[in-house]
Design an enzyme around this catalytic site. Structure first.
Site, PDB file in Angstrom:
ATOM      1  N   HIS A  38       0.868  -1.192   0.000  1.00 19.02           N
ATOM      2  CA  HIS A  38       0.000   0.000   0.000  1.00 19.02           C
ATOM      3  C   HIS A  38       0.903   1.241   0.000  1.00 19.02           C
ATOM      4  O   HIS A  38       2.005   1.200   0.563  1.00 19.02           O
ATOM      5  CB  HIS A  38      -0.876  -0.045   1.258  1.00 19.02           C
ATOM      6  N   PRO A  39       0.456   2.346  -0.575  1.00 18.19           N
ATOM      7  CA  PRO A  39       1.332   3.542  -0.639  1.00 18.19           C
ATOM      8  C   PRO A  39       1.800   4.094   0.710  1.00 18.19           C
ATOM      9  O   PRO A  39       2.792   4.816   0.766  1.00 18.19           O
ATOM     10  CB  PRO A  39       0.460   4.575  -1.367  1.00 18.19           C
ATOM     11  N   ARG A  40       1.112   3.754   1.802  1.00 15.10           N
ATOM     12  CA  ARG A  40       1.574   4.208   3.119  1.00 15.10           C
ATOM     13  C   ARG A  40       2.756   3.381   3.624  1.00 15.10           C
ATOM     14  O   ARG A  40       3.396   3.733   4.625  1.00 15.10           O
ATOM     15  CB  ARG A  40       0.440   4.092   4.155  1.00 15.10           C
ATOM     16  N   LYS A  41       3.046   2.257   2.990  1.00 12.15           N
ATOM     17  CA  LYS A  41       4.119   1.392   3.465  1.00 12.15           C
ATOM     18  C   LYS A  41       5.442   1.809   2.801  1.00 12.15           C
ATOM     19  O   LYS A  41       5.506   2.835   2.146  1.00 12.15           O
ATOM     20  CB  LYS A  41       3.765  -0.068   3.199  1.00 12.15           C
ATOM     21  N   ILE A  42       6.486   1.001   2.944  1.00  7.38           N
ATOM     22  CA  ILE A  42       7.820   1.412   2.483  1.00  7.38           C
ATOM     23  C   ILE A  42       7.935   1.363   0.964  1.00  7.38           C
ATOM     24  O   ILE A  42       8.457   2.277   0.337  1.00  7.38           O
ATOM     25  CB  ILE A  42       8.902   0.512   3.126  1.00  7.38           C
TER      26      ILE A  42
END
Ligand SMILES: *Cc1c(COP(=O)(O)O)cnc(C)c1O
Length: 383
Positions: free
Chosen positions: A185-189
């Site tokens: 997901h874009p919030r992850k690394i």
């Protein structure tokens, strides 16, 4: 007014070119790019095998299916996590049993596990929350002693490291238990828009997960396409469409290449926050245990009783200065969807962190000047 987001993915010309390559190849559903991504990701985290899928949530669901967990089984996990952790346990019909977390790391307190066990306990689902490694050095022996499966929810933890033998550092995701799961997901690394990965070492389990991801079909589309003769598939059990597309696979391969450059600046920025806030009496800061190196997927501060404002007041005051934040990690047991689930233990630390922690802006392209703006604002608001 310029605003500072809480997170921002690092995507550039390389990812755009990779997506273009996949699109123009004429093959966009899961295929050679995803297969290459699985190999490259496994190598990056030191895992023998990896299976890609459509999200971190799908990865958790498949992992629990792969360990044959089902109705009547209990899974020890934390309420203090994104809702997907607890939901995945319910997808397979098993019961999540929540234990509390440690205030310094936000991770499962291993000292509370044994009190939560019953004859129905089958597995531990341990989260490396916000990239901070959980205490596998204590959780692994407990899983072995009680014959429990161990799944690591490493959704946020690609690039984090743990030292279980003095002086030896290894990436999270080898995995240490049976399986580990990751999110893109874009919030992850690293990100593929949405996406996920499961790592493991048992070839039988991993082959079954690869099938379950595409309706448990006995032959893949690529196998039928390349067979050169007419072949009919079979469906020996109920599976899912949890595939990752080859467009996403191509993007993911570029993200894996960038991994070291995505982690290094996060660690520098986290150290600067640590320096700025560790002596403020109004907040506590996360503590990296001596055996852990976080990738700092997120940095959070937790308001102490000395703070004069509430969590929402501090967040609102920061927003008024263009600084976006998020509250601390949620607690599944406080959500309406979990009201029917009796708690086996009280979860005071989980609740305190949800109500008092604030996630601050942190991403590789955050400049020191922008970070100084955040630091100054937090200090002014709190003191
Ligand atoms: C993000 C996250 C998930 C879910 O991953 P998705 O790719 O969004 O489905 C699961 N567990 C944890 C701890 C997460 O942070």
């Amino acid at each position: 007014m310029a605003t500072i987001p809480v997170a921002r993915p690092t995507l550039g010309e390389e990812e755009a070119a990779a997506a273009r390559r996949a699109i123009l190849s004429g093959w966009v559903v899961q295929g050679p790019e995803v297969e290459a991504l699985e190999k490259e990701f496994a190598a990056a985290v030191g895992a023998p095998l990896a299976v890609a899928c459509s999200s971190g949530t799908a990865a958790l669901h498949l992992a629990l299916m792969g360990l044959n967990l089902g109705p009547g089984d209990e899974v020890i996990t934390v309420s203090h996590s994104f809702i997907a952790t607890a939901n995945a346990v319910r997808y397979v019909g098993a019961t999540p049993v929540f234990v509390d977390v440690e205030a310094e790391t936000g991770n499962m307190d291993p000292g509370l596990i044994e009190a939560a066990l019953t004859p129905r306990t089958r597995a531990i689902l341990a989260v490396h929350q916000l990239g901070m490694p959980c205490d596998l050095g204590r959780i692994l022996p407990l899983a072995a002693k009680h014959h429990l499966a161990l799944v690591e929810d490493a959704a946020c933890a690609v690039g984090s490291e743990i030292s279980l033998t003095a002086g030896v550092w290894e990436p999270i995701g080898r995995p240490r238990g049976d399986l580990a799961t990751f999110s893109f997901h874009p919030r992850k690394i690293i990100t593929t828009g949405d996406g996920g990965m499961i790592t493991g070492r048992d070839p039988k389990i991993m082959a079954r997960l690869a099938k379950l991801r595409t309706h448990a079909m006995s032959l893949s589309t690529a196998e039928r396409h390349g067979a050169g003769k007419v072949m009919f598939e079979a469906y020996p059990e109920v599976g899912y469409n949890y595939r990752l597309s080859d467009i996403q696979g191509a993007v993911g391969r570029e993200q894996v290449k960038r991994l070291p450059q995505l982690i290094a600046p996060r660690r520098v920025l986290a150290a600067r926050y640590h320096e700025a806030f560790s002596r403020l009496s109004q907040v506590t800061v996360p503590q990296e245990p001596a055996w852990a190196r976080s990738n700092w997927q997120s940095y959070w501060i937790t308001l102490t009783p000395q703070a004069l404002q509430s969590q929402v007041e501090v967040m609102q005051a920061l927003l008024a200065r263009g600084i976006h934040t998020r509250r601390g990690v949620m607690c599944a047991h406080r959500e309406p969807a979990y009201q029917d689930l009796p708690l086996r233990q009280p979860l005071p630390v989980s609740e305190y962190l949800q109500d008092h922690s604030i996630i601050l802006p942190l991403y590789p392209d955050l400049t020191e000047a922008e970070q100084d703006q955040v630091i100054t604002a937090v200090r002014e608001i709190l003191t």
